[in-house]
Scaffold this motif. Sequence first.
Motif, short mmCIF file in Angstrom:
data_model
loop_
_atom_site.label_atom_id
_atom_site.label_comp_id
_atom_site.label_asym_id
_atom_site.label_seq_id
_atom_site.Cartn_x
_atom_site.Cartn_y
_atom_site.Cartn_z
N ALA A 319 39.84 -42.84 -13.13
CA ALA A 319 39.13 -41.93 -13.95
C ALA A 319 39.34 -42.32 -15.35
O ALA A 319 38.33 -42.08 -16.13
N ASP A 320 40.37 -43.07 -15.78
CA ASP A 320 40.51 -43.40 -17.22
C ASP A 320 39.80 -44.64 -17.35
O ASP A 320 39.13 -44.94 -18.37
N VAL A 338 45.19 -37.42 -20.39
CA VAL A 338 45.73 -37.29 -19.13
C VAL A 338 46.80 -36.11 -19.02
O VAL A 338 46.63 -35.56 -18.03
N ARG A 343 41.62 -35.09 -16.79
CA ARG A 343 41.41 -36.19 -15.63
C ARG A 343 41.23 -35.75 -14.44
O ARG A 343 40.24 -36.42 -13.64
N SER A 346 37.91 -34.33 -13.38
CA SER A 346 36.67 -35.18 -13.68
C SER A 346 36.13 -35.62 -12.53
O SER A 346 36.65 -35.76 -11.32
#
Length: 438
Positions: A319-320, A338, A343, A346
């Motif tokens: 996700a990052d 975070v 996150r 997401s």
Amino acid sequence: MADTTDKTVTGEANSVPRKSSWRHIGPGIVVAATGVGAGDLVATLIAGSNFGYTLLWAAVIGCLVKISLAEAAGRWHLSTGSTLFDGWASLGRWTTWFFAVYVVIWGFVYGAAAMSSSALPLQALFPDVMDLEWWAIACGLVGLVFVWFNKYAVFEKVMTVLVGVMFVVTVYLAIRVTPNLPDAFAGLLPVLPDEKDSILNTLGLIGGVGGTITLAAYGYWVNAKGWTNTGWMKVMRLDNRVAYLTTGVFVVAMLFVGAELLHSANVAIASGDKGLIQLSDILEDEYGSATATFFLIGFFATSFTSLIGVWHGVSLMFADFVARYRDREGAAASGQQVASGSRERSWPFRAYLLWLTFPPMVLLFQGQPFRLVIVYGVLGAAFLPFLAGTLMWLLNTSRTPRQWRNGPLSNAMLAIAGLLFLVLCVKQIWDQPWSEFF
């Protein structure tokens, strides 16, 4: 330092402590549980079976090496307020391409392996319920639902309970086999077995103790806990030491079992997860069905924590990765994001969860494609040298505030880790059956 309040932690206030405290630890338990899978326990068990206590020192060094890597990842997150992928992206586009290829192929093959590993002890405990493949699918779906609907706080609590089960089972087995303590202490002296390829086997044991990509995920779990600044540095370091002390207990206990139960009787077991099923049969013959059942419960806890740990931690990293790719300025890729839990809600997080769960189910029925497994092995072997090298780069330059850059000890440990994993990477690549690949 005056107390401050961080409101980003799963909806509740979280005061930065004046000093490190045991009550704050958590991410370390998660990384220990995720990093020590069934494969690590089998490797240590086989080392004990083949060499007795001779390589106990190598298992201990393996824990120390991984402490340095996880501490470096956590220090980057806390000292910069950025995530590890944000740091990687600052080193050039090559890091993005490496991670993208790695995380897609690795996730596809690992998903099947994790589900199968969790299914094996369940099928052994309940042999007449359903086939191994369906147990594996059930484990994958339970992991998916659990991670999908729960945030980090609940995830950490469940992991802690499962680690407790792992701890009790492995320590019980170590005591049950009555270890020879003088021989065990002698095994702390760095001596190589008088065997062919003993150096490479020893390096393999050191490198295999507890985690690969989960070491990189540690910084993300630190942020998910709500630790987002240097006020948490001492707590993070205590937490990290607890992680690898716990890991050390697991692997030393299994080495004791291998040395006493298998080495002394000259009994060999298979490599891979099925070796643990063989061990349960041996335990039943030696100590009765209750001990064998107790061990299988611990085997399941070991495998399932690795499954849900990867489902959560690597999905956070993915996700990052997507957020950083979409926002070239890097503003979205921060520890605060975070920590806020956004996150975990997401679509990239959930998309990678689905990738880990459903496509690998095909491999459960058809077997793993030969060429894909080779690529998976090469990428997996290359990841830890990549992690050690990039952490040294990031933590020795102006990307890190001067106060938190590497000192001589950190540099030495990361250099040792990098060289160790580079040797293992070259060996892994060399050992692949490339003639059959083309």
